[in-house]
Design an enzyme around this catalytic site. Sequence first.
Site, PDB file in Angstrom:
ATOM      1  N   THR A  18      -4.857-102.956  -5.254  1.00  0.00           N
ATOM      2  CA  THR A  18      -5.952-101.898  -5.070  1.00  0.00           C
ATOM      3  C   THR A  18      -5.876-100.894  -6.186  1.00  0.00           C
ATOM      4  OG1 THR A  18      -4.585-100.646  -3.223  1.00  0.00           O
ATOM      5  CG2 THR A  18      -5.979-102.475  -2.538  1.00  0.00           C
ATOM      6  N   VAL A  19      -6.801-100.179  -6.222  1.00  0.00           N
ATOM      7  CA  VAL A  19      -6.887 -98.904  -7.006  1.00  0.00           C
ATOM      8  C   VAL A  19      -7.302 -97.692  -6.074  1.00  0.00           C
ATOM      9  CG1 VAL A  19      -7.089 -99.769  -9.188  1.00  0.00           C
ATOM     10  CG2 VAL A  19      -9.279 -99.446  -7.893  1.00  0.00           C
ATOM     11  N   TRP A  58      -7.331-106.623 -10.211  1.00  0.00           N
ATOM     12  CA  TRP A  58      -8.005-105.889 -11.392  1.00  0.00           C
ATOM     13  C   TRP A  58      -7.311-106.119 -12.548  1.00  0.00           C
ATOM     14  CZ3 TRP A  58     -12.117-102.662 -10.194  1.00  0.00           C
ATOM     15  CH2 TRP A  58     -12.557-102.277  -8.821  1.00  0.00           C
ATOM     16  N   CYS A  94     -14.835 -97.855  -8.494  1.00  0.00           N
ATOM     17  CA  CYS A  94     -14.265 -97.837  -7.118  1.00  0.00           C
ATOM     18  C   CYS A  94     -14.259 -96.413  -6.283  1.00  0.00           C
ATOM     19  CB  CYS A  94     -12.867 -98.305  -7.245  1.00  0.00           C
ATOM     20  SG  CYS A  94     -11.851 -97.956  -5.798  1.00  0.00           S
ATOM     21  N   TYR A 109     -19.104 -99.852   4.232  1.00  0.00           N
ATOM     22  CA  TYR A 109     -18.638-101.052   4.121  1.00  0.00           C
ATOM     23  C   TYR A 109     -18.739-101.825   5.360  1.00  0.00           C
ATOM     24  CZ  TYR A 109     -16.299-100.274  -0.367  1.00  0.00           C
ATOM     25  OH  TYR A 109     -16.354 -99.969  -1.790  1.00  0.00           O
TER      26      TYR A 109
END
Length: 344
Positions: free
Chosen positions: A116-117, A82, A49, A180
């Site tokens: 999220t990370v 995740w 990521c 993105y």
Amino acid sequence: MSENTSGSGYVEAEFTRDSKYISDRITADGSSPWPVEPGRYRLVVARACPWANRAVIARRLLGLEDVISMGLCGPTHDERSWTFDLDPAGRDPVLGYERLQEAFLARDPGYSRGITVPTMVDVPSGAVVTNDFPQMTLDLSTQWTAHHREGAPDLYPEHLREEMDEVMERIYQEVNNGVYRCGFSGSQRAYDKAYDRLFTALDRLSDRLEHRRFLMGGQVTEADIRLFTTLARFDTVYHGHFKCNRQKLSEMPVLWAYARDLFQLPGFGDTIDFPQIKEHYYVVHADINPTQIIPQGPDTSGWLMQHNRDQLSDRPWGDGTPPPPPPAGERVPADHGPGGIGHR
């Protein structure tokens, strides 16, 4: 779901990112419920990521490895979360979790937004403190100063902050998120607009960097970290997978030399895991790549080519020093770096 794309949607076929994060902060002055405290927090990341990669680099450059522990998720995930599939028995050895989702539910049992990370987790409670990735790295620089290593660089110099904030916002909007916007466009018109916007920004950055070694001058700052993590993934995934294909990074002379310069500095390239990056994008984004086939290329050995950017400045760390090698348990496997061929 990809990095921070969970909850993202299409507005007139244009990609929009969900940017509503748990915005608590860990502070040194008692202004939040989360005080700076060595050993209390665990930074959960995934090497794939780009947003998490920022936190990995900042933590390393500032020498906070012994102060904030780090948990590593694998490169792929499902719609839920995740996972810690790289760890023995598939559980994070400190938190005991199989999924990062468990930390979010420990914070809020009804939590329904993106998992999220990077995420900072309070180890005693097992609950998320924050997943606000832009603020997180700034706080590593400004709130954890008492625990920085000797010789840590000043990644957020006070006299440059106003200009830096503007530069970093443009990088986020036009480049970090711009790739993105290309990859997840829902129409030809949206894609064409996103494509033009991205490469206009890259051309402007190339002009800015032609006669200065780094974005803010002669030394590395947070701004460089934020641009680097996108450039490091450009040829490997964004050029093909996200259709950002006017040119490869390796065909943009100034940006390619700048990116190689950063890559070859301790704390930057040694955090990059090319096989995990490819596995994440090509497997998780099944709507873009339905076969989930992971390409063997590109050749990444060029990252080690001479760059000559040191002729512009010979003090990349300012008054500081380079970081030492990463702890043994945090090193990227040798065959996952430049010229490596391994898939997990």
